[in-house]
Enzyme design. Structure first.
Site, PDB file in Angstrom:
ATOM      1  N   LYS A 164     -25.221  70.417 -13.607  1.00 59.66           N
ATOM      2  CA  LYS A 164     -25.075  70.304 -15.060  1.00 59.66           C
ATOM      3  C   LYS A 164     -23.629  70.609 -15.438  1.00 59.66           C
ATOM      4  CE  LYS A 164     -29.461  69.563 -16.071  1.00 59.66           C
ATOM      5  NZ  LYS A 164     -29.959  68.423 -16.854  1.00 59.66           N
ATOM      6  N   GLU A 214     -24.324  61.416 -15.650  1.00 64.02           N
ATOM      7  CA  GLU A 214     -25.552  61.174 -16.404  1.00 64.02           C
ATOM      8  C   GLU A 214     -25.380  61.617 -17.855  1.00 64.02           C
ATOM      9  OE1 GLU A 214     -28.930  62.949 -14.451  1.00 64.02           O
ATOM     10  OE2 GLU A 214     -30.221  62.743 -16.199  1.00 64.02           O
ATOM     11  N   LYS A 263     -37.973  58.424 -16.618  1.00 61.21           N
ATOM     12  CA  LYS A 263     -38.951  59.517 -16.624  1.00 61.21           C
ATOM     13  C   LYS A 263     -40.159  58.998 -17.382  1.00 61.21           C
ATOM     14  CE  LYS A 263     -35.395  63.116 -17.011  1.00 61.21           C
ATOM     15  NZ  LYS A 263     -34.817  64.180 -17.867  1.00 61.21           N
TER      16      LYS A 263
HETATM   17  O1  LIG Z   1     -35.526  69.101 -11.452  1.00 62.71           O
HETATM   18  C1  LIG Z   1     -35.902  68.615 -12.520  1.00 62.71           C
HETATM   19  O2  LIG Z   1     -37.107  68.616 -12.842  1.00 62.71           O
HETATM   20  C2  LIG Z   1     -34.923  67.978 -13.463  1.00 62.71           C
HETATM   21  C3  LIG Z   1     -33.836  68.839 -13.951  1.00 62.71           C
HETATM   22  C4  LIG Z   1     -33.104  68.259 -15.148  1.00 62.71           C
HETATM   23  O3  LIG Z   1     -31.972  67.881 -14.991  1.00 62.71           O
HETATM   24  C5  LIG Z   1     -33.747  68.240 -16.451  1.00 62.71           C
HETATM   25  C6  LIG Z   1     -34.743  69.181 -16.678  1.00 62.71           C
HETATM   26  C7  LIG Z   1     -35.373  69.257 -17.875  1.00 62.71           C
HETATM   27  C8  LIG Z   1     -35.048  68.377 -18.878  1.00 62.71           C
HETATM   28  C9  LIG Z   1     -34.047  67.425 -18.689  1.00 62.71           C
HETATM   29  C10 LIG Z   1     -33.412  67.335 -17.464  1.00 62.71           C
HETATM   30  C11 LIG Z   1     -32.406  66.240 -17.329  1.00 62.71           C
HETATM   31  O4  LIG Z   1     -32.448  65.420 -16.414  1.00 62.71           O
HETATM   32  O5  LIG Z   1     -31.579  66.089 -18.216  1.00 62.71           O
HETATM   33 MG   LIG Z   2     -30.619  64.270 -17.560  1.00 61.91          MG
END
Ligand SMILES: O=C(O)CCC(=O)c1ccccc1C(=O)O
Ligand SMILES: [Mg+2]
Length: 369
Positions: A164, A214, A263
Site C-alpha cells: 500500500k 493500482e 472482485k
Molecule cells: O488480501 C486481501 O484480501 C486484499 C487486500 C487489499 O488490498 C484490500 C483489502 C480490503 C479492501 C480493499 C483492498 C484493495 O485491494 O484495495
Molecule cells: Mg485495491
C-alpha cells in the site's frame, strides 16, 4: 433451483494483525454470511464483503443487511431460478448495493453448483487446477516492519507482493523494497490517495519496474486515469473505478488502465465478474482477482473465479492463515509452493464450520421466502 430459506449471519472475526491503507486500519472484520437452502435441500453459502464503515465503497454491513432483508431476498421468491445468471435480472430494480447483491448471488451459485453436482469452478467455466497465490502487505509504521513482512511473505512462497502506498509513503518505500528484493514481482496500491497534481511523484515510480500501480486516482474517475496512463510507463490497474463490465469497456475505450482487478463483491457478483473476465479476454487485458480480507467462504468463491483461463496474474488470494487464527471453512485455504489448489467437490468445495460461526455471531436472522 428454488431458494426456500435464507439465513443471514453477521459475524465478527479478528485479523491476526491489523491491515492498514491510506484511508483506514481494519482490525476486526465484520462480515455477513448468507446461508441459502433450496427446495431440494442443497445449502449454498455467500459472503457480503462490505466493511463496517464506508471507506472502500458506500456500502456497510448495516446497509447491506437492510438491502438484503428488505429488498433483495424478497426478489428471490416466486418462480424457481433456472440459472444463477437470472439473479442479476431479479435485482435490476435495486440500484447499486453490489456487495449485498453479490452475497446473495454467491449463495445461489454455490447452491446451483451443488444441485448440479459441479464444483463452483466448473460451473463458472474454470480450467485451472491450481491458482498462483499473491499477497497484500498493509501500510506499516516503519520501513523495517514493511521489509520484514515482505521477507516473511516471500518465504511463505507468495508469487507476487502488493504494498500500500500514499502521498509521503511512496517513492522512498518502493525504492527500498526494490533494492532489497530486485527480482520480486511487485505492485503498489494507492486506494485513490492521489490526484493529477501528484503526477510527478507517480511518474517517479516508473523507475522501479512495478508490475502495475493500482487505483492511484479517484474511485469515480476514468478520465484522469487515462491522462496519467498516457504519461506513465507503469501499467495502471483499476480497482475501485470498476463496478461493472460496462465500466471496463469505458476504461478500455478511454485508455484508463492496462490491467483489471476484479472482485465479485465490488461488481455485484460472480456473473458480472465472469462477464468482465470474458471482456478482458477478448481485449487481451491482463486480469486478476482482488481481495477484501474475506473469510473462507468468499475466498472459496474467489478461488473458483481465479480458475478461469484469462485470470493471467496472481491476485490477492492468500492462505487462510495469512488473515485468521482460525478460518470458518474446513479445510482452510493453504498454499503449496506458491499455489492454491482449486477444489473439485460440488459447490465451493469446503465445509463451513457452523459451530465457529455461532461462536463469532453478532446477529442472525432467518427468512422463509
Ligand atoms: O488480501 C486481501 O484480501 C486484499 C487486500 C487489499 O488490498 C484490500 C483489502 C480490503 C479492501 C480493499 C483492498 C484493495 O485491494 O484495495
Ligand atoms: Mg485495491
Amino acid at each position: 433451483m428454488k431458494p426456500e430459506r435464507i439465513q443471514l449471519h453477521h459475524i465478527r472475526m479478528r485479523l491476526k494483525q491489523p491491515f492498514a491503507n491510506s484511508l483506514t486500519t481494519v482490525t476486526e472484520r465484520d462480515l455477513i454470511l448468507v446461508e441459502l437452502v433450496t427446495a431440494k435441500g442443497a445449502t449454498g453459502w455467500g459472503e457480503c464483503v462490505a466493511f463496517d464503515s464506508p471507506w472502500y465503497t458506500e456500502e456497510t454491513v448495516q446497509t447491506a443487511w437492510h438491502m438484503m432483508e428488505d429488498f433483495l431476498i424478497p426478489r428471490l421468491g416466486g418462480e424457481p431460478l433456472t440459472h444463477p445468471d437470472e439473479v442479476a435480472k431479479r435485482f435490476v430494480s435495486v440500484r447499486g448495493n453490489r456487495m449485498a447483491k453479490a452475497a446473495l448471488e454467491g449463495a445461489v451459485w454455490d447452491a446451483y453448483a451443488k444441485e448440479s453436482g459441479l464444483s463452483l469452478a466448473d460451473a463458472l467455466g474454470g480450467e485451472r487446477k491450481k491458482i498462483a497465490a499473491g499477497v497484500a502487505v498493509g501500510a506499516k509504521s516503519s520501513l523495517d516492519a514493511m521489509l520484514a513482512e515482505i521477507q516473511e511473505r516471500v518465504e511463505d512462497g507468495y508469487r507476487r507482493v502488493k504494498v500500500k502506498i500514499g502521498p509521503g509513503a511512496d517513492v522512498a518505500i518502493i525504492a527500498a523494497i526494490r533494492e532489497r528484493f530486485p527480482q520480486l514481482p511487485l505492485l503498489a496500491d494507492a486506494n485513490s490517495a492521489y490526484t493529477l497534481a501528484d503526477i510527478d511523484r507517480l511518474k517517479a515510480l516508473d523507475d522501479f519496474d512495478l508490475m502495475m500501480i493500482e487505483q492511484p486516482l479517484a474511485a469515480d474517475d476514468l478520465v484522469d486515469h487515462a491522462r496519467l496512463q498516457r504519461e506513465m510507463t507503469t501499467p495502471i490497474c483499476l480497482d475501485e473505478s470498476i463496478l461493472s463490465r460496462e465500466d471496463v469497456r469505458r476504461a478500455l475505450e478511454l485508455g484508463s488502465c492496462r490491467v483489471v482487478n476484479v472482485k465479485p463483491g465490488r461488481v455485484g457478483g460472480l456473473t458480472e465478474a465472469r462477464q468482465i473476465h470474458h471482456l478482458c479476454q477478448q481485449h487481451g487485458i491482463p486480469l486478476w482477482v482482488g481481495g477484501m480480507l474475506e473469510s473462507g467462504i468468499a475466498r472459496a468463491h474467489n478461488i473458483a473465479l481465479a480458475s478461469l483461463p484469462h485470470v493471467t496474474l496472481p491476485g490477492d488470494i492468500s492462505a487462510s492463515s495469512r488473515y485468521w487464527e482460525r478460518d470458518i471453512i474446513d479445510p482452510e485455504v493453504s498454499i503449496d509452493a506458491g499455489f492454491i489448489s482449486v477444489p473439485t467437490e460440488p459447490g465451493i468445495g469446503f465445509e463451513v464450520d457452523q459451530e465457529l460461526i455461532r461462536h463469532l455471531c453478532v446477529r442472525t436472522s432467518a427468512c422463509r421466502i
